[in-house]
Design an enzyme around this catalytic site. Structure first.
Site, short mmCIF file in Angstrom:
data_model
loop_
_atom_site.label_atom_id
_atom_site.label_comp_id
_atom_site.label_asym_id
_atom_site.label_seq_id
_atom_site.Cartn_x
_atom_site.Cartn_y
_atom_site.Cartn_z
N HIS A 119 -3.01 10.52 -3.42
CA HIS A 119 -3.18 9.23 -4.10
C HIS A 119 -3.30 9.39 -5.62
O HIS A 119 -3.53 8.44 -6.32
CB HIS A 119 -4.41 8.51 -3.55
N GLU B 220 0.84 -1.20 0.00
CA GLU B 220 0.00 0.00 0.00
C GLU B 220 0.86 1.25 0.00
O GLU B 220 1.73 1.42 0.87
CB GLU B 220 -0.93 0.01 1.22
N ASP C 238 4.43 -14.25 12.03
CA ASP C 238 3.05 -14.60 11.67
C ASP C 238 2.15 -13.39 11.89
O ASP C 238 1.63 -13.18 12.99
CB ASP C 238 2.59 -15.79 12.52
N LYS D 197 -7.08 -0.99 12.14
CA LYS D 197 -6.47 -1.45 10.89
C LYS D 197 -5.30 -0.54 10.52
O LYS D 197 -4.26 -1.00 10.04
CB LYS D 197 -7.52 -1.45 9.78
#
Length: 783
Positions: free
Chosen positions: A413, A114, A315, A299
């Site tokens: 963006h 990202e 992990d 998030k």
């Protein structure tokens, strides 16, 4: 011209609100600068790798592996990691810079696809370090193993019995892993819980085995211990053991990160610091009371933590599961951070979550990139790695909140969108950056616009004899200069011998706009946007070159903006500096209606090359100006003979990623020639004889002979010490996969390799890319 959630352990105690005074010795200050690499984002990938090497973050082997791409996971290794392997999927590895954590410098490897995350983290870390950096503490690295017991006649009696014989169970568990005990870890404690159940086995008893796994992730270790003590637990509890497995809610391995940001440091982008501080606090409060907002908020935290976990072979799914479970531990899902105002008005941020990671075992022995990343990160233990992750998570959420309360999350963006559109339009790699820049500049980020730009750029780069390389596009006049390759004759051409060179379908374009005063140079691809200072004590070569040109053309003192769109890469031995000079000259000619001839442009470009390279042959500027396949000789016996090639030569250009500094290699050869002129004159004569053979082979379309002369020429260039190991590796790859000839092109010391591939261009290019280098297929010459 060459341009230069508040939870346990987060209290907000008064002592944390006091500014800290950190004193550092000169030695400590110098050491701490390793994570500060100014302008890192503006560098090319090879430049970044060299800078990381210079800072001592990687050793010689890791440096070569990064430069060549050999650090990437191979299909063979991947096949040993999981089942049914058919390939390997790559992800970018970036570096989070500026991190100061508990007074220690860190450069943090991040694996993430990202955009903006790496830049945002580095920016947040820089802001934090100015006020002392991040403070992080953590618990011992305990992992919980669970043993579920069902069909228990008396759960309360079973619980008491298990606790009474706790040490017996722990001793058995530890006997299964004596090496872990020797490393200071092992099963540390045991807990017993009774949970109601509507299942056929009645209420269940659950044993928690708390295991210190030290620097190992520990999943397999804990599972083995649970399996090993199951029979004993079953006998003690008088029940039946069912599940025996670890828990990913590692809430005995909590990480707590804190940061202080002075309100003055938050000022900018049209907002004062208090507005930004209060906005961040309000936005965080929203996430603390609303689970819908909290999910996106958390998030954002994991954007950073997951990137470190992937980079270090941990992990990330387990870390994610534990973090979100911890966020819901009170019965309602909430934010993992708390942002609030200090007594003096500073912004204080706190983060708490479970992070259990490892630095040994598993993928660390399998994936070479993981091992390299861990060496670069240089953490002393898995516990310190968890603390780094905590700081990264807090930095990431700060950046996200700050963006939300100021310019908004969508800002910035546009480049990503333009890159997606350019890809969808089928933009070839060599034109990709140019098309993206022009899309953004046009404001029309559409596929049809990208296709139009591709056609325009290709037309501009097409080497056609007799055509003035100017183009009018939407009312703007662009000048262009061609890139080039040298088939035979580098360095010897500086000493009056002949060389064979050809233009390539890559060009540099430029345009001029009037301004009131000063001269601004804008090259978006190279992150250059500056006002040229002609009065500086040591102006860069582009500024000195332009000063000569403007004086010669009577344009000194004119205000202008010079915007450049380069498709020829910098310092890759493809004539970039000459192409830039010609492009700017043609743009000046068109804008100011100067009526310059090609010969005059070539003369002026040669003057620019002298500034850039010292003693150039004039070959580069001649190819950049005329764009013709030619035999060239410099000096008193000046020769420019156009070579007619009826069929194009199928070639591959491979870029080493190491800059070719022509001035340096030309000077090195000159010094060697001055020390031993007789030897070097014989070498130059030998190269000239190869040019004669190559010229004849071109006329006969004898690719085998032409390739052989290229190979011999490369041997002589290597003997003159203008090659390097990256170039030699590329040459070997090309020859191994079907090239009949391969050699460096240009000054050497880095730059590019050309390979003649009459039957195997695609195979050679693919092999070069698989080795981690950039390659493009081109056709050179032809009617």
């Amino acid at each position: 011209m060459a341009p230069a959630g508040t939870g346990p352990g987060i209290t907000g105690a008064a002592d944390r609100d006091q500014p800290r005074l950190i004193r550092k010795s000169k030695t400590e200050s110098a050491r701490m600068e390793k994570s500060r690499i100014p302008q890192f984002y503006k560098m090319s990938v090879p430049e970044r790798v060299r800078k990381v090497r210079e800072r001592g973050l990687i050793g010689a082997d890791d440096y070569q592996n990064l430069q060549s791409g050999r650090h990437t996971l191979s299909v063979d290794l991947a096949d040993k990691m999981i089942e049914n392997v058919i390939g390997v999927m790559g992800l970018p590895v970036g570096l989070g810079l500026n991190f100061l954590i508990n007074g220690k410098e860190f450069v943090v490897p991040l694996v993430v696809e990202e955009p903006s995350i790496v830049a945002a983290l580095s920016s947040a870390a820089k802001l934090a370090r100015d006020s002392g950096g991040f403070e992080v503490d953590s618990d011992e690295p305990l992992l919980i193993g669970q043993v579920q017991i069902v069909d228990v006649a008396n759960p309360a009696r079973a619980k008491a019995a298990l606790l009474q014989r706790k040490h017996e169970i722990l001793n058995l568990a530890n006997s299964l892993h004596p090496k872990m005990i020797a490393r200071g870890g092992g099963a540390r404690d045991l807990e017993v819980f009774v949970h109601p159940s509507e299942g056929p086995g009645g209420d269940m008893v659950v044993v928690h085995l708390l295991v210190d796994t030290r620097d190992a992730m520990g999943a397999n270790l804990v599972n083995t211990m649970c399996e090993g003590v199951a029979s004993l637990i079953e006998a003690i509890s008088e029940g039946r053991v069912f599940l025996r497995i670890l828990s990913n809610l590692a809430d005995r391995a909590l990480v707590r990160a804190r940061v202080r940001i002075p309100v003055a440091a938050l000022t900018g982008k049209g907002f004062d610091g208090e507005q930004v501080r209060d906005g961040i606090i309000v936005a965080n409060d929203f996430a603390r009371v609303d689970p819908y907002r909290a999910a996106t908020h958390n998030k954002g935290i994991m954007n950073g933590i997951d990137a470190v976990a992937l980079a270090t072979g941990n992990d990330w799914r387990a870390i994610e599961a534990g973090a979100h479970a911890y966020a819901a531990r009170g019965g309602r899902y909430t934010a993992l951070t708390r942002w609030h105002k200090a007594d003096n008005g500073d912004l204080l941020g706190e983060l708490e979550l479970p992070i259990k990671v490892g630095t040994v075992g598993g993928p660390l022995q399998t994936n070479p990139t993981v091992a390299l990343n861990l060496r670069m990160l240089s953490v002393d233990s898995a516990r310190e790695l968890a603390e780094v992750m905590g700081a990264v998570g807090l930095a990431q959420t700060f950046s996200a909140l700050r963006a939300l309360v100021t310019e908004g999350i969508q800002q910035g963006h546009m480049t990503l969108h333009a890159r997606s559109v350019a890809t969808a339009a089928g933009t070839p790699p060599e034109l990709f950056d140019t098309v993206v820049e022009r899309l953004i500049a046009s404001g029309e980020i559409k596929i049809w616009k990208a296709e139009e730009i591709i056609r325009s750029v290709r037309l501009q780069a097409e080497p056609t004899a007799g055509r003035r390389d100017e183009e009018v596009l939407e009312g703007e006049t662009l000048g262009a200069g061609h890139g080039k390759i040298i088939l035979l004759g580098e360095h010897s051409v500086v000493y009056g011998r002949r060389a064979i060179a050809a233009p390539i379908p890559l060009a540099i374009q430029a345009r001029i706009e009037d301004t009131r005063e000063g001269i601004d140079l804008i090259i978006p691809r190279w992150s250059i946007e500056q006002r040229l200072d002609f009065s500086a004590k040591r102006p860069p070569s582009f500024t000195r070159s332009l000063a000569r040109v403007l004086e010669a053309l009577g344009l000194s003192g004119r205000g202008m903006r010079i915007e450049v769109f380069p498709s020829v890469p910098r310092a890759m031995g493809l004539g970039g500096s000459a192409a830039l000079a010609v492009a700017v000259l043609r743009a000046l000619d068109a804008h100011f209606s100067l009526g310059l001839t090609d010969e005059r442009i070539n003369e002026l470009a040669f003057e620019c090359e002298k500034v850039a390279h010292g003693t150039p042959s004039g070959l580069d500027n001649t190819l950049a100006t005329y764009g013709q396949f030619m035999l060239y000789r410099s000096g008193e016996q000046l020769e420019r003979q156009v070579i007619e090639v009826t069929e194009p030569l199928p070639m591959v250009i491979a870029m080493s990623g190491v800059e070719s500094l022509t001035a340096r290699t030309v000077a090195r050869v000159r010094e060697a020639w001055q020390r031993n002129p007789g030897l070097y004159e014989r070498i130059f004569d030998e190269i000239d004889s190869l040019v004669e053979v190559g010229l004849d082979a071109l006329g006969k379309r004898d690719y085998e002979t032409l390739g052989e002369t290229m190979n011999i020429n490369q041997g002589l260039l290597n003997a003159m010490q203008v090659s390097n190991w990256e170039l030699e590796e590329l040459i070997q790859i090309a020859r191994t996969h079907g090239a009949v000839g391969a050699k460096l092109t240009g000054g050497g010391g880095g730059g590019s390799v050309i390979a003649l591939c009459p039957d195997s261009s695609a195979r050679v290019a693919r092999a070069i890319r698989e080795a981690g280098y950039h390659a493009i297929e081109v056709e050179v010459g032809g009617a």
